[in-house]
Design a protein around this motif. Structure first.
Motif, PDB file in Angstrom:
ATOM      1  N   LEU A   1       0.830  -1.198   0.000  1.00 33.83           N
ATOM      2  CA  LEU A   1       0.000   0.000   0.000  1.00 33.83           C
ATOM      3  C   LEU A   1       0.867   1.252   0.000  1.00 33.83           C
ATOM      4  CD1 LEU A   1      -2.632  -1.233   2.594  1.00 33.83           C
ATOM      5  CD2 LEU A   1      -2.891  -1.147   0.112  1.00 33.83           C
ATOM      6  N   SER A   2       0.300   2.343  -0.506  1.00 33.93           N
ATOM      7  CA  SER A   2       1.049   3.593  -0.605  1.00 33.93           C
ATOM      8  C   SER A   2       0.129   4.767  -0.270  1.00 33.93           C
ATOM      9  CB  SER A   2       1.633   3.760  -2.013  1.00 33.93           C
ATOM     10  OG  SER A   2       0.604   3.741  -2.993  1.00 33.93           O
ATOM     11  N   GLY A   3       0.707   5.970  -0.257  1.00 30.16           N
ATOM     12  CA  GLY A   3      -0.077   7.155   0.035  1.00 30.16           C
ATOM     13  C   GLY A   3      -0.170   7.438   1.522  1.00 30.16           C
ATOM     14  N   ARG A   4      -1.129   8.267   1.877  1.00 29.92           N
ATOM     15  CA  ARG A   4      -1.318   8.669   3.259  1.00 29.92           C
ATOM     16  C   ARG A   4      -2.248   7.691   3.977  1.00 29.92           C
ATOM     17  NH1 ARG A   4       0.082  14.063   4.163  1.00 29.92           N
ATOM     18  NH2 ARG A   4      -1.339  14.147   5.937  1.00 29.92           N
ATOM     19  N   CYS A   5      -1.941   7.430   5.213  1.00 28.96           N
ATOM     20  CA  CYS A   5      -2.828   6.606   6.032  1.00 28.96           C
ATOM     21  C   CYS A   5      -4.078   7.404   6.398  1.00 28.96           C
ATOM     22  CB  CYS A   5      -2.108   6.153   7.302  1.00 28.96           C
ATOM     23  SG  CYS A   5      -0.807   4.943   6.992  1.00 28.96           S
ATOM     24  N   PRO A   6      -5.182   6.724   6.661  1.00 28.37           N
ATOM     25  CA  PRO A   6      -6.414   7.434   7.040  1.00 28.37           C
ATOM     26  C   PRO A   6      -6.185   8.299   8.281  1.00 28.37           C
ATOM     27  CG  PRO A   6      -6.882   5.137   6.537  1.00 28.37           C
ATOM     28  CD  PRO A   6      -5.387   5.270   6.561  1.00 28.37           C
ATOM     29  N   LYS A   7      -6.923   9.382   8.364  1.00 29.67           N
ATOM     30  CA  LYS A   7      -6.820  10.258   9.521  1.00 29.67           C
ATOM     31  C   LYS A   7      -7.229   9.507  10.787  1.00 29.67           C
ATOM     32  CE  LYS A   7      -7.732  14.564   7.004  1.00 29.67           C
ATOM     33  NZ  LYS A   7      -8.635  15.742   6.897  1.00 29.67           N
ATOM     34  N   ARG A   8      -6.622   9.886  11.878  1.00 27.18           N
ATOM     35  CA  ARG A   8      -6.915   9.249  13.159  1.00 27.18           C
ATOM     36  C   ARG A   8      -8.177   9.865  13.751  1.00 27.18           C
ATOM     37  NH1 ARG A   8      -3.037   6.119  15.224  1.00 27.18           N
ATOM     38  NH2 ARG A   8      -3.762   6.490  17.350  1.00 27.18           N
ATOM     39  N   ILE A   9      -9.283   9.506  13.125  1.00 27.67           N
ATOM     40  CA  ILE A   9     -10.588   9.981  13.586  1.00 27.67           C
ATOM     41  C   ILE A   9     -11.493   8.770  13.758  1.00 27.67           C
ATOM     42  CG2 ILE A   9     -10.396  12.245  12.502  1.00 27.67           C
ATOM     43  CD1 ILE A   9     -12.089  11.206  10.209  1.00 27.67           C
ATOM     44  N   GLY A  10     -12.539   8.928  14.541  1.00 24.83           N
ATOM     45  CA  GLY A  10     -13.465   7.822  14.763  1.00 24.83           C
ATOM     46  C   GLY A  10     -12.760   6.616  15.345  1.00 24.83           C
ATOM     47  N   GLN A  11     -13.085   5.451  14.824  1.00 26.58           N
ATOM     48  CA  GLN A  11     -12.469   4.215  15.302  1.00 26.58           C
ATOM     49  C   GLN A  11     -10.981   4.162  14.984  1.00 26.58           C
ATOM     50  OE1 GLN A  11     -14.882   3.318  17.512  1.00 26.58           O
ATOM     51  NE2 GLN A  11     -14.162   1.252  17.042  1.00 26.58           N
ATOM     52  N   PHE A  12     -10.550   4.844  13.929  1.00 22.66           N
ATOM     53  CA  PHE A  12      -9.133   4.805  13.547  1.00 22.66           C
ATOM     54  C   PHE A  12      -8.249   5.514  14.574  1.00 22.66           C
ATOM     55  CE2 PHE A  12     -10.780   3.198   9.704  1.00 22.66           C
ATOM     56  CZ  PHE A  12      -9.736   2.602   9.017  1.00 22.66           C
ATOM     57  N   ALA A  13      -8.843   6.303  15.424  1.00 22.11           N
ATOM     58  CA  ALA A  13      -8.065   6.941  16.481  1.00 22.11           C
ATOM     59  C   ALA A  13      -7.683   5.949  17.573  1.00 22.11           C
ATOM     60  CB  ALA A  13      -8.853   8.102  17.084  1.00 22.11           C
ATOM     61  N   THR A  14      -8.315   4.785  17.595  1.00 20.65           N
ATOM     62  CA  THR A  14      -8.043   3.783  18.629  1.00 20.65           C
ATOM     63  C   THR A  14      -7.039   2.727  18.181  1.00 20.65           C
ATOM     64  OG1 THR A  14      -9.872   2.341  17.918  1.00 20.65           O
ATOM     65  CG2 THR A  14     -10.396   4.092  19.476  1.00 20.65           C
ATOM     66  N   PHE A  15      -6.656   2.746  16.898  1.00 21.53           N
ATOM     67  CA  PHE A  15      -5.760   1.719  16.371  1.00 21.53           C
ATOM     68  C   PHE A  15      -4.307   2.113  16.553  1.00 21.53           C
ATOM     69  CE2 PHE A  15      -9.357   0.969  13.125  1.00 21.53           C
ATOM     70  CZ  PHE A  15     -10.028   0.164  14.030  1.00 21.53           C
ATOM     71  N   ASN A  16      -3.453   1.112  16.802  1.00 21.97           N
ATOM     72  CA  ASN A  16      -2.017   1.330  16.871  1.00 21.97           C
ATOM     73  C   ASN A  16      -1.429   1.325  15.469  1.00 21.97           C
ATOM     74  OD1 ASN A  16      -1.936   1.413  19.709  1.00 21.97           O
ATOM     75  ND2 ASN A  16      -1.913  -0.829  19.809  1.00 21.97           N
ATOM     76  N   GLU A  17      -0.224   1.887  15.348  1.00 21.96           N
ATOM     77  CA  GLU A  17       0.408   1.974  14.034  1.00 21.96           C
ATOM     78  C   GLU A  17       0.865   0.626  13.495  1.00 21.96           C
ATOM     79  OE1 GLU A  17       3.406   3.054  17.231  1.00 21.96           O
ATOM     80  OE2 GLU A  17       1.337   3.534  16.710  1.00 21.96           O
ATOM     81  N   ASP A  18       0.868  -0.421  14.322  1.00 17.69           N
ATOM     82  CA  ASP A  18       1.328  -1.715  13.818  1.00 17.69           C
ATOM     83  C   ASP A  18       0.383  -2.310  12.781  1.00 17.69           C
ATOM     84  OD1 ASP A  18      -0.681  -2.193  15.588  1.00 17.69           O
ATOM     85  OD2 ASP A  18       0.428  -3.594  16.857  1.00 17.69           O
ATOM     86  N   ILE A  19      -0.821  -1.771  12.655  1.00 16.71           N
ATOM     87  CA  ILE A  19      -1.738  -2.277  11.633  1.00 16.71           C
ATOM     88  C   ILE A  19      -1.274  -1.891  10.236  1.00 16.71           C
ATOM     89  CG2 ILE A  19      -3.683  -2.153  13.229  1.00 16.71           C
ATOM     90  CD1 ILE A  19      -4.631   0.331  11.729  1.00 16.71           C
ATOM     91  N   TYR A  20      -0.286  -0.956  10.137  1.00 20.48           N
ATOM     92  CA  TYR A  20       0.223  -0.507   8.843  1.00 20.48           C
ATOM     93  C   TYR A  20       1.627  -1.032   8.552  1.00 20.48           C
ATOM     94  CZ  TYR A  20      -3.498   2.942   9.584  1.00 20.48           C
ATOM     95  OH  TYR A  20      -4.696   3.557   9.826  1.00 20.48           O
ATOM     96  N   TRP A  21       2.236  -1.740   9.484  1.00 18.52           N
ATOM     97  CA  TRP A  21       3.618  -2.186   9.300  1.00 18.52           C
ATOM     98  C   TRP A  21       3.760  -3.020   8.030  1.00 18.52           C
ATOM     99  CZ3 TRP A  21       4.796  -3.901  15.030  1.00 18.52           C
ATOM    100  CH2 TRP A  21       5.041  -2.748  15.781  1.00 18.52           C
ATOM    101  N   GLY A  22       4.945  -2.969   7.434  1.00 13.91           N
ATOM    102  CA  GLY A  22       5.208  -3.752   6.234  1.00 13.91           C
ATOM    103  C   GLY A  22       4.731  -3.087   4.959  1.00 13.91           C
ATOM    104  N   ASN A  23       4.362  -1.802   5.029  1.00 19.26           N
ATOM    105  CA  ASN A  23       3.989  -1.015   3.851  1.00 19.26           C
ATOM    106  C   ASN A  23       4.902   0.211   3.795  1.00 19.26           C
ATOM    107  OD1 ASN A  23       1.277  -2.284   2.815  1.00 19.26           O
ATOM    108  ND2 ASN A  23       1.057  -2.160   5.034  1.00 19.26           N
TER     109      ASN A  23
END
Length: 210
Positions: A88-110
């Motif tokens: 995957l590439s580009g910007r990660c989703p903004k840390r709003i809503g449920q995405f504010a509760t996720f750790n950055e490890d959900i994006y590792w390896g990209n």
């Protein structure tokens, strides 16, 4: 079965290839999608944002490319999300809503994703380690010296024998009991051998003549 009645799909750890079909967004009240550890390619379908009841979405360990749809931030029921180890590439989703509760490890390896960590985070992605000389030295620290092991075992064995001999020499009762059980054991073994082992033919003939 109508698609809207499916509560969850788990296709993990297979060899599925191709793109994830956009029709996946027609699964109605589905609350779980697990497509991890496959060979999926292409983009993440934006239609996944139609799954308003989804709670778990795992797309990790595939070959997906492109950006992460920003529409996913509208999934208010999403409590588990993982797109690690794709392309995957580009910007990660903004840390709003449920995405504010996720750790950055959900994006590792990209490696082409940007702005995926929070300002307070100091965590780093795990690095696959290979054996080094330091690891070998650490293993040597747990190495057992077999020479010392055999020596200590021999000394312990001799000490046990000397202890038993001393007890038998000092205590006549235990000496008598010891020799009694030794005699019983020898007698038992003798009759076991006589009863269960075949007797040579020449001894059988001699017994018949007698």
């Amino acid at each position: 079965m109508p698609l809207y009645l499916i509560n969850g799909l788990d296709f993990s750890s297979n060899n599925f290839t191709g793109e994830i079909p956009p029709q996946i967004g027609h699964l109605g009240d589905t609350n779980t999608l697990n497509f991890s550890y496959n060979l999926f390619t292409g983009h993440i379908p934006t239609t996944i944002a139609n799954l308003s009841q989804i709670e778990s979405l795992d797309l990790s360990h595939n070959d997906l490319s492109g950006v992460i749809p920003t529409q996913l931030t509208e999934l208010n029921s999403l409590s588990s999300f993982n797109v690690a180890y794709n392309n995957l590439s580009g910007r990660c989703p903004k840390r709003i809503g449920q995405f504010a509760t996720f750790n950055e490890d959900i994006y590792w390896g990209n490696p082409l994703l940007v702005n995926c960590t929070s300002s307070q985070s100091t965590r780093k992605p795990p690095v696959k380690q290979t054996p080094t000389d330091d690891d070998d030295n650490d293993e040597d620290g747990c190495y057992i010296d077999m020479g010392s092991f055999y020596a200590s075992s021999g000394v312990s064995f001799v000490m046990v024998l000397l202890t038993i001999a001393s007890v038998l020499y000092i205590n006549p009762y235990w000496r008598q009991v010891w020799f009694y059980y030794v005699g019983v054991t020898i007698t038992t073994c003798y009759y076991f051998v006589v009863d269960h082992l075949p007797v040579p033919t020449r001894y059988k003939v001699w017994e018949l003549r007698v």
